[in-house]
Write a protein that holds these residues in place. Structure first.
Motif, PDB file in Angstrom:
ATOM      1  N   ALA A   3       1.892 -13.987   1.586  1.00 31.85           N
ATOM      2  CA  ALA A   3       1.679 -13.765   0.145  1.00 31.85           C
ATOM      3  C   ALA A   3       0.379 -13.015  -0.130  1.00 31.85           C
ATOM      4  CB  ALA A   3       1.727 -15.086  -0.616  1.00 31.85           C
ATOM      5  N   PRO A   4      -0.745 -13.375   0.510  1.00 29.72           N
ATOM      6  CA  PRO A   4      -1.969 -12.585   0.296  1.00 29.72           C
ATOM      7  C   PRO A   4      -1.816 -11.126   0.725  1.00 29.72           C
ATOM      8  CG  PRO A   4      -2.515 -14.706   1.264  1.00 29.72           C
ATOM      9  CD  PRO A   4      -1.023 -14.585   1.304  1.00 29.72           C
ATOM     10  N   LEU A   5      -1.052 -10.879   1.786  1.00 31.10           N
ATOM     11  CA  LEU A   5      -0.835  -9.502   2.213  1.00 31.10           C
ATOM     12  C   LEU A   5      -0.022  -8.737   1.176  1.00 31.10           C
ATOM     13  CD1 LEU A   5      -1.066  -7.202   4.218  1.00 31.10           C
ATOM     14  CD2 LEU A   5       0.877  -8.184   5.488  1.00 31.10           C
ATOM     15  N   GLU A   6       0.974  -9.389   0.599  1.00 28.03           N
ATOM     16  CA  GLU A   6       1.756  -8.738  -0.452  1.00 28.03           C
ATOM     17  C   GLU A   6       0.882  -8.410  -1.662  1.00 28.03           C
ATOM     18  OE1 GLU A   6       6.271 -10.380   0.279  1.00 28.03           O
ATOM     19  OE2 GLU A   6       4.990 -11.478  -1.121  1.00 28.03           O
ATOM     20  N   THR A   7      -0.010  -9.316  -2.002  1.00 30.46           N
ATOM     21  CA  THR A   7      -0.943  -9.041  -3.103  1.00 30.46           C
ATOM     22  C   THR A   7      -1.836  -7.855  -2.776  1.00 30.46           C
ATOM     23  OG1 THR A   7      -0.935 -11.353  -3.817  1.00 30.46           O
ATOM     24  CG2 THR A   7      -2.811 -10.005  -4.486  1.00 30.46           C
ATOM     25  N   LEU A   8      -2.336  -7.799  -1.544  1.00 31.49           N
ATOM     26  CA  LEU A   8      -3.179  -6.686  -1.130  1.00 31.49           C
ATOM     27  C   LEU A   8      -2.408  -5.366  -1.193  1.00 31.49           C
ATOM     28  CD1 LEU A   8      -5.791  -5.509   0.027  1.00 31.49           C
ATOM     29  CD2 LEU A   8      -4.973  -6.152   2.318  1.00 31.49           C
ATOM     30  N   ILE A   9      -1.155  -5.382  -0.782  1.00 34.53           N
ATOM     31  CA  ILE A   9      -0.327  -4.171  -0.841  1.00 34.53           C
ATOM     32  C   ILE A   9      -0.230  -3.658  -2.275  1.00 34.53           C
ATOM     33  CG2 ILE A   9       2.062  -3.347  -0.644  1.00 34.53           C
ATOM     34  CD1 ILE A   9       2.236  -5.225   1.870  1.00 34.53           C
ATOM     35  N   ARG A  10       0.022  -4.554  -3.199  1.00 36.42           N
ATOM     36  CA  ARG A  10       0.117  -4.130  -4.604  1.00 36.42           C
ATOM     37  C   ARG A  10      -1.233  -3.647  -5.129  1.00 36.42           C
ATOM     38  NH1 ARG A  10       3.832  -8.603  -4.423  1.00 36.42           N
ATOM     39  NH2 ARG A  10       2.173 -10.080  -5.006  1.00 36.42           N
ATOM     40  N   ASP A  11      -2.305  -4.274  -4.673  1.00 37.68           N
ATOM     41  CA  ASP A  11      -3.636  -3.837  -5.085  1.00 37.68           C
ATOM     42  C   ASP A  11      -3.952  -2.445  -4.528  1.00 37.68           C
ATOM     43  OD1 ASP A  11      -3.999  -6.199  -6.458  1.00 37.68           O
ATOM     44  OD2 ASP A  11      -5.225  -7.151  -4.898  1.00 37.68           O
ATOM     45  N   ILE A  12      -3.558  -2.193  -3.283  1.00 39.10           N
ATOM     46  CA  ILE A  12      -3.755  -0.869  -2.692  1.00 39.10           C
ATOM     47  C   ILE A  12      -2.960   0.176  -3.467  1.00 39.10           C
ATOM     48  CG2 ILE A  12      -3.298   0.542  -0.644  1.00 39.10           C
ATOM     49  CD1 ILE A  12      -3.873  -2.005   1.038  1.00 39.10           C
ATOM     50  N   ARG A  13      -1.718  -0.155  -3.799  1.00 36.92           N
ATOM     51  CA  ARG A  13      -0.909   0.770  -4.610  1.00 36.92           C
ATOM     52  C   ARG A  13      -1.585   1.051  -5.947  1.00 36.92           C
ATOM     53  NH1 ARG A  13       3.968  -1.958  -7.459  1.00 36.92           N
ATOM     54  NH2 ARG A  13       2.091  -2.924  -8.368  1.00 36.92           N
ATOM     55  N   ASP A  14      -2.036  -0.001  -6.615  1.00 35.69           N
ATOM     56  CA  ASP A  14      -2.635   0.168  -7.943  1.00 35.69           C
ATOM     57  C   ASP A  14      -3.946   0.951  -7.878  1.00 35.69           C
ATOM     58  OD1 ASP A  14      -0.496  -1.282  -8.886  1.00 35.69           O
ATOM     59  OD2 ASP A  14      -1.620  -3.159  -9.124  1.00 35.69           O
ATOM     60  N   ALA A  15      -4.634   0.850  -6.731  1.00 41.28           N
ATOM     61  CA  ALA A  15      -5.877   1.600  -6.549  1.00 41.28           C
ATOM     62  C   ALA A  15      -5.632   3.030  -6.085  1.00 41.28           C
ATOM     63  CB  ALA A  15      -6.762   0.880  -5.539  1.00 41.28           C
ATOM     64  N   ALA A  16      -4.357   3.362  -5.853  1.00 45.50           N
ATOM     65  CA  ALA A  16      -3.960   4.714  -5.416  1.00 45.50           C
ATOM     66  C   ALA A  16      -4.601   5.108  -4.093  1.00 45.50           C
ATOM     67  CB  ALA A  16      -4.271   5.740  -6.499  1.00 45.50           C
ATOM     68  N   ARG A  17      -4.821   4.113  -3.217  1.00 49.84           N
ATOM     69  CA  ARG A  17      -5.291   4.412  -1.867  1.00 49.84           C
ATOM     70  C   ARG A  17      -4.073   4.669  -0.977  1.00 49.84           C
ATOM     71  NH1 ARG A  17     -11.041   3.577  -1.041  1.00 49.84           N
ATOM     72  NH2 ARG A  17     -11.735   4.262  -3.095  1.00 49.84           N
ATOM     73  N   PRO A  18      -4.135   5.624  -0.066  1.00 52.04           N
ATOM     74  CA  PRO A  18      -3.010   5.878   0.834  1.00 52.04           C
ATOM     75  C   PRO A  18      -2.682   4.643   1.678  1.00 52.04           C
ATOM     76  CG  PRO A  18      -4.570   7.691   0.907  1.00 52.04           C
ATOM     77  CD  PRO A  18      -5.236   6.584   0.136  1.00 52.04           C
ATOM     78  N   LEU A  19      -1.391   4.442   1.907  1.00 55.32           N
ATOM     79  CA  LEU A  19      -0.922   3.281   2.663  1.00 55.32           C
ATOM     80  C   LEU A  19       0.295   3.693   3.469  1.00 55.32           C
ATOM     81  CD1 LEU A  19      -0.737   0.184   3.270  1.00 55.32           C
ATOM     82  CD2 LEU A  19       0.609  -0.013   1.156  1.00 55.32           C
ATOM     83  N   VAL A  20       0.287   3.377   4.754  1.00 55.19           N
ATOM     84  CA  VAL A  20       1.466   3.583   5.594  1.00 55.19           C
ATOM     85  C   VAL A  20       1.815   2.263   6.268  1.00 55.19           C
ATOM     86  CG1 VAL A  20       0.982   6.035   5.974  1.00 55.19           C
ATOM     87  CG2 VAL A  20       0.141   4.358   7.614  1.00 55.19           C
ATOM     88  N   GLY A  21       3.112   2.080   6.531  1.00 55.63           N
ATOM     89  CA  GLY A  21       3.581   0.851   7.157  1.00 55.63           C
ATOM     90  C   GLY A  21       4.581   1.150   8.257  1.00 55.63           C
ATOM     91  N   ILE A  22       4.452   0.439   9.363  1.00 58.51           N
ATOM     92  CA  ILE A  22       5.300   0.649  10.532  1.00 58.51           C
ATOM     93  C   ILE A  22       6.065  -0.635  10.843  1.00 58.51           C
ATOM     94  CG2 ILE A  22       5.383   1.378  12.937  1.00 58.51           C
ATOM     95  CD1 ILE A  22       4.187   3.489  11.019  1.00 58.51           C
ATOM     96  N   CYS A  23       7.395  -0.565  10.929  1.00 59.32           N
ATOM     97  CA  CYS A  23       8.285  -1.682  11.267  1.00 59.32           C
ATOM     98  C   CYS A  23       8.044  -2.868  10.338  1.00 59.32           C
ATOM     99  CB  CYS A  23       8.162  -2.040  12.745  1.00 59.32           C
ATOM    100  SG  CYS A  23       9.552  -3.044  13.333  1.00 59.32           S
ATOM    101  N   PHE A  24       7.351  -3.916  10.781  1.00 66.37           N
ATOM    102  CA  PHE A  24       7.007  -5.017   9.878  1.00 66.37           C
ATOM    103  C   PHE A  24       6.280  -4.486   8.650  1.00 66.37           C
ATOM    104  CE2 PHE A  24       4.119  -8.136   8.161  1.00 66.37           C
ATOM    105  CZ  PHE A  24       4.829  -9.328   8.159  1.00 66.37           C
ATOM    106  N   GLY A  25       5.379  -3.514   8.861  1.00 66.27           N
ATOM    107  CA  GLY A  25       4.665  -2.918   7.738  1.00 66.27           C
ATOM    108  C   GLY A  25       5.610  -2.245   6.757  1.00 66.27           C
ATOM    109  N   HIS A  26       6.599  -1.540   7.274  1.00 70.55           N
ATOM    110  CA  HIS A  26       7.656  -0.918   6.467  1.00 70.55           C
ATOM    111  C   HIS A  26       8.370  -1.974   5.626  1.00 70.55           C
ATOM    112  CE1 HIS A  26      11.357   1.558   5.894  1.00 70.55           C
ATOM    113  NE2 HIS A  26      12.029   0.528   6.363  1.00 70.55           N
ATOM    114  N   GLN A  27       8.668  -3.105   6.258  1.00 73.92           N
ATOM    115  CA  GLN A  27       9.426  -4.164   5.590  1.00 73.92           C
ATOM    116  C   GLN A  27       8.586  -4.923   4.567  1.00 73.92           C
ATOM    117  OE1 GLN A  27      10.781  -6.445   8.953  1.00 73.92           O
ATOM    118  NE2 GLN A  27      11.871  -4.697   9.835  1.00 73.92           N
TER     119      GLN A  27
END
Length: 226
Positions: free
Chosen positions: A74-98
């Motif tokens: 859950a904290p990682l999901e929150t961080l993902i949304r925060d990164i999106r909202d901050a418009a910082r680049p984000l890439v995800g591989i396999c588990f990261g993709h999911q």
């Protein structure tokens, strides 16, 4: 440019000894693109202070499922949304993709067709490619606004973009033949059906487009839409 690697799982012991942990594989994959890296082992509960701590972010693969009841999901999901909202680049591989798909409103489950391992052919907006894969889970429902960039016969949503700053891929461009052979030995036998592992072993030396995919990841991390 500083890239934060969000480490969501640790490599098996023999791979740790031979090649290092999963974050090191990405440092090697992205060598030559003028990045500096800092690893945050979120799987161990260690998170960055802010989505602004780094210029870009990368989420690794993991043996865990994104739907598991683990304290760091859950904290990682929150961080993902925060990164999106901050418009910082984000890439995800396999588990990261999911986990990115799940955090943004999609759904992940075990693929009805079973495991996907070894060299896989993908077709998409950037042309055909071939990458090594190792997964049973898949994204089965995309969040609103997601754009599919690549698919295969065994993975409908193999590469996905979420606006201009987020790009994810189900396969493992960081897995070369030696890494894949190690996983077959240490995590495959008795878990993945032998015919799939035998086929994966037979294709270990097949050429991949991992360098092209690394260049794509680097471009996204530098702010170029996928």
């Amino acid at each position: 440019m500083k890239i934060g690697i969000l480490l969501t799982g640790h490599a098996p012991e023999t791979l740790l000894q031979e090649a290092g942990d999963y974050d090191l594989l990405f440092r090697q994959l992205l060598t030559g693109h003028d990045f500096e890296f800092e690893t945050y082992p979120v799987v161990d509960g260690i998170f960055p202070d802010s989505p602004l701590t780094c210029d870009g972010w990368l989420i690794t693969g993991s043996k865990h499922g994104v739907y598991e009841d683990l304290p760091w999901i859950a904290p990682l999901e929150t961080l993902i949304r925060d990164i999106r909202d901050a418009a910082r680049p984000l890439v995800g591989i396999c588990f990261g993709h999911q986990i990115i798909a799940q955090a943004l409103g999609g759904r992940v489950e075990k693929f009805a067709g079973g495991w996907v391992v070894g060299s896989q052919a993908y077709v998409g907006a950037n042309g055909p490619g071939r990458l090594n894969a190792w997964h049973q889970d898949q994204v089965v429902e995309l969040p609103a606004g997601a754009q599919v960039l690549a698919s295969s016969d065994s993975c409908q949503f193999a590469a996905v973009a979420y606006g201009p700053t987020i790009y994810t891929v189900q396969a493992h461009p960081e897995f070369n033949a030696d890494v894949l052979a190690n996983l077959i030995r240490m995590r495959g036998r008795g878990v993945v059906p032998d015919p799939l592992l035998d086929q994966a072993e037979a294709l270990l030396d097949s050429p991949t487009t991992a360098r092209d995919e690394a260049a794509r990841l680097a471009r996204v991390l530098k702010g170029v839409p996928a």
